[in-house]
Every structure is written in C-alpha cells, then in structure tokens.
Design an enzyme around this catalytic site. Structure first.
Site, PDB file in Angstrom:
ATOM      1  N   ARG A  16       0.834  -1.225   0.000  1.00 38.90           N
ATOM      2  CA  ARG A  16       0.000   0.000   0.000  1.00 38.90           C
ATOM      3  C   ARG A  16       0.863   1.267   0.000  1.00 38.90           C
ATOM      4  O   ARG A  16       0.513   2.276   0.620  1.00 38.90           O
ATOM      5  CB  ARG A  16      -0.964   0.009   1.194  1.00 38.90           C
ATOM      6  CG  ARG A  16      -2.024  -1.064   1.135  1.00 38.90           C
ATOM      7  CD  ARG A  16      -2.927  -1.005   2.354  1.00 38.90           C
ATOM      8  NE  ARG A  16      -2.213  -1.401   3.558  1.00 38.90           N
ATOM      9  CZ  ARG A  16      -2.611  -1.165   4.795  1.00 38.90           C
ATOM     10  NH1 ARG A  16      -3.744  -0.506   5.005  1.00 38.90           N
ATOM     11  NH2 ARG A  16      -1.891  -1.556   5.832  1.00 38.90           N
ATOM     12  N   CYS A 664     -25.020   2.906   0.221  1.00 34.65           N
ATOM     13  CA  CYS A 664     -24.319   4.131  -0.162  1.00 34.65           C
ATOM     14  C   CYS A 664     -23.635   3.993  -1.512  1.00 34.65           C
ATOM     15  O   CYS A 664     -23.329   2.893  -1.969  1.00 34.65           O
ATOM     16  CB  CYS A 664     -23.291   4.528   0.891  1.00 34.65           C
ATOM     17  SG  CYS A 664     -22.035   3.270   1.230  1.00 34.65           S
ATOM     18  N   HIS A 715     -16.641  11.595   3.066  1.00 35.79           N
ATOM     19  CA  HIS A 715     -15.382  11.322   2.375  1.00 35.79           C
ATOM     20  C   HIS A 715     -14.607  12.590   2.075  1.00 35.79           C
ATOM     21  O   HIS A 715     -13.492  12.524   1.560  1.00 35.79           O
ATOM     22  CB  HIS A 715     -15.653  10.559   1.075  1.00 35.79           C
ATOM     23  CG  HIS A 715     -16.210   9.191   1.313  1.00 35.79           C
ATOM     24  ND1 HIS A 715     -17.562   8.948   1.331  1.00 35.79           N
ATOM     25  CD2 HIS A 715     -15.608   8.002   1.584  1.00 35.79           C
ATOM     26  CE1 HIS A 715     -17.759   7.663   1.581  1.00 35.79           C
ATOM     27  NE2 HIS A 715     -16.601   7.071   1.738  1.00 35.79           N
TER      28      HIS A 715
END
Length: 775
Positions: A16, A664, A715
């Site tokens: 990552r 969502c 977000h």
C-alpha cells in the site's frame, strides 16, 4: 507466437505504498515532488513485474493517484466549471480538489464552515464501477462542456516506460464509456451530444501516442456488456471510424460480462482487436469466433481478474486452444479485466496454511499463469520445460486438493439450509403495525438524529489493536482499551445531542473483515489489499468453505455501550450480501447458496442482540446494488435471492425491535421495488454529493418505510454548515413525508478525525432542530 498482456495492474503497491504516500501528502508531510517520485517508483516496479512474467507489453495509463476516471476528466480538459479554478493552481492541486473537496474559507457557523452557496467546494460524486467494489468519480457534463487536451501526464508515463526498455500498450477508458458513466448537470440536453467534441480530443491523443511509437492502444468500452439504448449503440461505428483514422492500432476491451446483443457490433467495429471476458461469459467465445473478421486480433480474458482462485490451467488451456486453433497468432491471452481488483502478490502470505495458499493466485501469480498458457500453446518446451511442467502440475494439485478438502463442506450448514421454512424471511406483521409499536417504545422526536455506525479510528485505537494482534497486549487490557474508546464515543454523542447512538466500532478493523474473522469458512491474508477509492484500501476475506457463526460477535461490545446510556443504542452488523460482495467468494457453488449461509449466521447475531436488550439493529447492505448483474434480464433472479438473504438475516425479531439498513454510493432508483421489499424499518442512504438527487426516486416511488438521506459527505474533509444541511433536509422533506425522515451523515465516520466529526455532527443536530421547529 501467442501474445500475452494485461488490461491493467494494481496501482496501490504490494504494501500500500501509494496509500501511505497520498496520506502523507494530504497531511503536508511530503511535497508534490516526493509524491510524484513514489508514483514513478511504483510504475517502474509494476512494469518490471509484467516484463519479468514474459508479457509482450506493459500497461501504461492504468496508474492513477486517485481514480482513472478522474485522470480522464483532467486529461480531457473537462474539469467542472463549478470548481472555479483560476488557472494558477497546479494540476495535482486541481486533481485532489475534485476528488476530495475543500473546506470553505467563508465565516464559520455553529462550529462548522459556511458554504451554502459555495458549490465549488463539493467533491465530485462517487459511485461504483459497474458491479465491483471500486468507486469512480463521476464526470459532470453540461451543454457548454468543452474538451481539450489538458495534461501531459499520460505521454510522460509512456516515455518513462520506454526509457526503461519496455514495449508499451496504452490503456484508456473509451470515449463512449466515459460519456455514458457521467451525468448531465444542466437540463435539456443529452450527454451523447458531446461525443463529437470528445472524439476530437481522443483523436489528438491517439496521434500523439503514435508519434511516441506506441503501436497498440487499448480503449475500454465495458458498456458494450450492458443493455445499451439504441442511440448509444448507433454511435459506436462512426465514433470508431474517426478514431481508427489516427493510424494507431486499437484494442477494444470489454469485460465484466457477455456482449450479448452487442456481439456483432463489437466484432465488426473498425478496430484492430477485440478483448472479451471469457471467465464470466465463456459461452460468448463461439459467437465471437464466428463473427470476428479474419484480420482482427482476439484478446481472450481467460484468467479471472476479479477473484483470487488459482486457475485450473488444464481447463483454461482447453478454452484457449479452441480459439488458438482458429486464430493462430491472432490470439492474445489476458486476464478477464484489469488486475486492479485483486491483491498484488501472494508471496509473503505465510499466515495462510500451505494447502489454502496453494489454491490462490494474486496479480503477480496471474501474470505467471498467462506465461504458462503461452508456453503450452507455443509448445516452447526447450529451456522453459521445467517452468511449464511446474505450473501445470501445481495447478492440477491445487484443484484436486481443493475438491477433496474436508474444510470446504460442513454437513450441518447444508442441513440447516435444507430445513429452512419458506416464510423464514418474513417479519411477523406489516411495517405500519411495527412502526406504531416502535414509536411507542422509543418516543423519538421528529427528524431523529443518528450516525451510520463508525467513529474515528484514532492512532490509539489502531495501536491497541495492533499490539493485541501481536500478542503484546492481554485480552483484558485490550477489552479495557476498547471500552474506553466506546465510552468516549458514547459521551461525545450524548454531549452533541444525538437521539440514537452507536458504540463507534472501535474494535473493528473493517466492516466485513471483522465479521469474517469470527465466522467459520473464512480465511484472511496478511497483505491482500485492493483499492476501494483514492487511498482507501480494503483487505477482503477469502470465503473458502461453508459459513456458520460459532459464537456471538458483537453482543458484548454493544451491550456495554447500552449500559452507559438510557438513549437507544444501535447494534451494528454487516449484511449477508455485502459480506458476500466484499469478499473473495468461493467459486465451487452458486453465490446465492453462500449468501444464504451468511444470512443465517447474521440472523443468529440479530436474535442474540435483541435478547441482550438492543432495540435497534442496523444491518448494512451498501453492496446490494453493486451486485446487480449487468443485464436487466438477469436482475430478477439476483434480487430474489439477495432480498431473501437480507430478510432472513433480519426477520427473527419482534415487532418492537427496529431494523435499519444502510446503502451508499450507488444508484438505487431502478431497483426501488426490491429495496422496499427488503422491508427494513429504516433505510439510510448516501445523498449529499448528488444534492439529494438520489432521494427523488424514493419520493416518486412513495417509499413506504422510514428513510435517512445523508446530509453531509464523510469522504470530504470539509465541514458543511448548518444552513447547508438544513437546505438539504428541506429538499428531502419535499419528496418524503417529514414524519418518516431521519437525519444522518452519508456513511460511517471511521476515516475522519474527531474535531471535524464533532463540528459536522453539531451542525447536523442543529439542522434537525431547525427542521423540528419548522414543522
């Protein structure tokens, strides 16, 4: 010689690296040059992996700092005018502004920031990429949208790869898919009318790539696997006639399903090659082989780009050999789609036992599978004989042990499914009767306020979890640490004035992984990360066998939280369809069977929560829309078993127990009857990025149960004002009866920090109070 290639490669890095570089950049800990250096390092590493596996091209254009659709928005010069860019901003600054939004500089109000009229601060809307868990940023179009070649980034990356000695295939989202996946943001026009303007820029891009020596350009048009309106179908041939004139070879890539009624169109378009998904839709190969002109390349997606199971190379070779017999060297072999949907590398997964690990293949291993297939087809057995034999031998062994392994099948689970009554998915009484009993029990005010479930996952929480997993923290000390965090979350909610509380999910690493760790039939990787959006990565569980719940999973934590307050405390669970969708699912039985197994496990947890005194239980199903098949003709069967799975999980409780669900970042309007049929007492949905646009369908449908439209986007780091949220609630009250409205954020708050969380929730509570005063 058979050509092998990939449609794309994971960009986040094995460990990552991209995620951590991005987050450091956003926090101001590194500068843009350092971020760009991280990007170059990852690209170089991934190109070398592709070249080392023997691929004939490396993929260029699949890398993005946030999202490939946002890359195209910027490259094509169609950044929405509402952002008000002055032209003085750097390209990277504009990029992240569109992705994340920015806080308004206007005066603060009620602890937040004003911004009611500052629409330029809203991030681009986000939604699911077809039926995956990847989220893309939605292009915005108006009748005045212009396109121009506005970024050199793609061409710079081509030069990077060529300088490193690689042969390049550029991958781009095709022009029709780019338009189709966007939205009109002004009335009275159809975005397809912009195609002519857009094609001019695509043509310019292709010409530039040709001058750089690029021979092949992959244009992704996965919308050809959808039920397309006639006007969109008719647009393909003239569009590709124009693009073909650039003189570069175009590989038209389709994936995620069958071409179906678009097969003849796709085969006959004026391009040099066609890619099809032969994993999800192997049956289409016969049609395509019959229809494909003699001069075209066929790229066969023969390795699963969506799942992590090792290929049965003998079986795959049979499929590939059928095409090879007819096409010869015109056959290319590839994964079914971009490998961005699977983790990077299986090497290092030493926590998995050897047998289970032998059944798996991540992106690097899938590249090696392509190499083995190429050797087999080309019968290049000389120096490659050992690698060829090893690959096919390991594949045969894995397939045999997986079929015979006793860990896969649990007779008790099968028996429970067989004995399940037909009405096991029905509540005892209709919603209206339940609603009356629930209102009498909870006595909530109008516009009750709540959150979706999670609260900030602070560094202290993550450190405690990590030390506990390493065995450096005792179970008692870990429990005490989590209880402190739960108490903190409860106290803050009480102080803010929320009406229905949550425990904050401090003990949970991920909404699916947490449950999978406690369910039989699941396994977990050390580093099996995939990108969900931006820097958000998830590590999906591996469902390898029959699923059951050995012991309660959430009851102790939720009961503790309820003991701290007299206000209602929600029990928080992830629903069966979402657990299914967000896992790597076994492929040896129908997905519907696996979903019902999970549903029964969640049902057991729901019943235990109710017995522990929890009166409101939320079963999140954000993935139910993304699981829809791409073709409408396949929807009824999916919605039937998916809806039944949810209802089975929810229907073991009494009338006065209120069941919530959350969904969502998906379009729901076309499946509203199925959502209503879930019969959840309350549904909460994401609506703020669309300015409540998504809610209008619920109003037109006259959605019968209660609903909480999200009033702010979690977000984005910006804190919306009370006025902004009040405006959204007023819009909501125009389409949904106010008595049925709840007030909540769009989604969980685990990715946010406490200061912005408290400021936003304070404004949200104040907005609800203003609405109560107005009715």
């Amino acid at each position: 010689m058979t050509t092998i290639h990939t449609l794309g490669f994971p960009r986040i890095g094995k460990n990552r690296e991209l995620k951590f570089a991005l987050e450091k950049f956003w926090r101001g800990e590194i500068d843009a040059d350092t971020l760009e250096a991280s990007g170059r390092e990852l690209r170089a590493r991934h190109w070398q992996l592709q070249a080392g596996a023997g691929l004939d091209f490396v993929a260029v254009g699949d890398f993005a700092y946030y999202d490939q659709m946002l890359n195209h928005i910027q490259m094509l010069g169609c950044e929405p005018a509402r952002f008000g860019f002055s032209g003085q901003e750097t390209e990277l600054a504009r990029y992240f502004t569109q992705a994340r939004g920015v806080a308004s500089e206007a005066k603060s109000c009620c602890g937040g920031h004003a911004g009611t009229d500052d629409q330029g601060t809203w991030a681009l809307e986000m939604t699911k990429w077809f039926d995956t868990n990847y989220h893309y940023l939605v292009p915005e179009f108006t009748a005045d949208t212009i396109f121009r070649l506005a970024s050199e980034r793609l061409f710079d990356e081509v030069t990077e790869a060529q300088t490193l000695g690689h042969k390049v295939k550029v991958t781009l989202v095709g022009p029709l898919t780019f338009l189709f996946l966007g939205k009109e943001k002004s009335a009275g026009f159809e975005r397809l009318a912009l195609l002519d303007r857009l094609l001019s820029v695509y043509g310019e891009i292709l010409l530039r790539l040709k001058t750089l020596g690029v021979e092949w350009v992959q244009l992704d048009e996965p919308i050809l696997c959808l039920d397309l309106p006639l006007a969109w179908k008719l647009a393909f041939e003239p569009a590709y006639n124009r693009l073909n004139a650039a003189g570069v070879k175009i590989l038209l890539a389709t994936y995620f399903g069958a071409l179906g009624d678009n097969a003849v169109l796709a085969c006959t378009l004026p391009v040099a090659g066609l890619h099809i998904d032969a994993v999800r839709a192997p049956h289409q190969l016969t049609t395509v082989l019959d229809r494909l002109p003699h001069y075209k390349v066929l790229s066969l997606g023969a390795i699963d780009g969506r799942n992590i199971w090792r290929a049965d190379l003998d079986q795959t070779l049979e499929l590939v050999a059928t095409a090879h017999a007819k096409l010869g060297d015109r056959l290319w072999i590839a994964p079914s789609c971009s490998l961005q949907h699977v983790p990077v590398d299986l090497r290092g997964e030493d926590k998995l036992d050897a047998e289970l690990r032998s059944w798996l293949a991540f992106a690097v291993q899938k590249l090696n599978e392509l190499g083995a297939l190429k050797l087999a087809l080309n019968k290049d057995i000389g120096a490659a004989d050992l690698a060829y034999a090893n690959a096919f031998g390991a594949s045969r062994s894995a397939a045999a042990t997986r079929r015979a392994s006793p860990r896969v099948h649990n007779p008790a689970v099968a028996s429970r499914l067989t004995a399940l009554p037909q009405d096991a998915d029905r509540r005892a009484t209709p919603f209206k009767a339940r609603q009356a009993r629930q209102r009498a029990r909870f006595n909530l005010p109008a516009f009750p306020t709540t959150t979706i479930g999670s609260f900030p996952q602070t560094k202290e929480i993550r450190a405690a979890r990590a030390t506990f997993k390493r065995g450096e923290l005792s179970a008692a000390d870990y429990t005490a640490a989590m209880q402190r965090e739960i108490k903190l979350a409860v106290d803050k909610q009480v102080s803010l004035g929320l009406d229905v509380l949550v425990h904050g999910e401090a003990e949970r690493n991920d909404m699916v992984e947490y449950f999978g760790e406690q369910l039989a039939g699941f396994a977990f990787t050390r580093n099996g990360w995939v990108q969900s959006y931006g820097s958000r990565c998830v590590k999906p569980p591996v469902i390898y066998g029959d699923v059951s719940r050995p012991t309660p999973m959430t009851v102790e934590w939720t009961a503790y939280a309820q003991s701290l307050t007299s206000l209602p405390m929600k029990g928080m669970l992830t629903g069966p369809v979402t657990i299914l969708q967000w896992s790597f699912v076994r492929d040896d039985q129908p997905r519907s069977d696996t979903a019902l197994q999970i549903a029964l496990a969640i049902r057991d947890e729901v019943v235990d929560l109710e017995a522990a005194g929890i009166g409101i239980i939320q079963i999140d199903e954000p993935a139910i829309r993304e699981g829809l098949p791409l073709r409408r003709g396949d929807w009824p069967a999916y919605l039937d078993w998916a809806g039944r799975a949810f209802r089975i999980s929810a229907s073991g409780v009494r009338d006065e127990t209120q069941v919530h669900t959350h969904m969502c970042y998906s379009e729901f309007n076309d499946i509203l009857p199925a959502i209503a049929a879930l019969d959840a007492d309350v549904i909460t949905i994401e609506t703020s990025r669309s300015d409540m646009e998504l809610l209008r369908g619920f109003g037109d449908f006259k959605y019968p149960n209660e609903i909480g439209p999200g009033v702010y986007d979690i977000h984005s780091p910006r804190v919306p004002s009370t006025e902004e949220m009040t405006r959204l609630l007023k819009k909501a009250a125009e389409v949904v009866p106010p008595a049925n409205l709840w007030v909540n954020p769009d989604c969980g708050l685990k990715t946010r920090a406490w200061p912005e969380t408290e400021a936003a929730l304070a404004n949200m509570v104040q907005a609800a109070r203003l609405m109560r005063a107005a009715v």
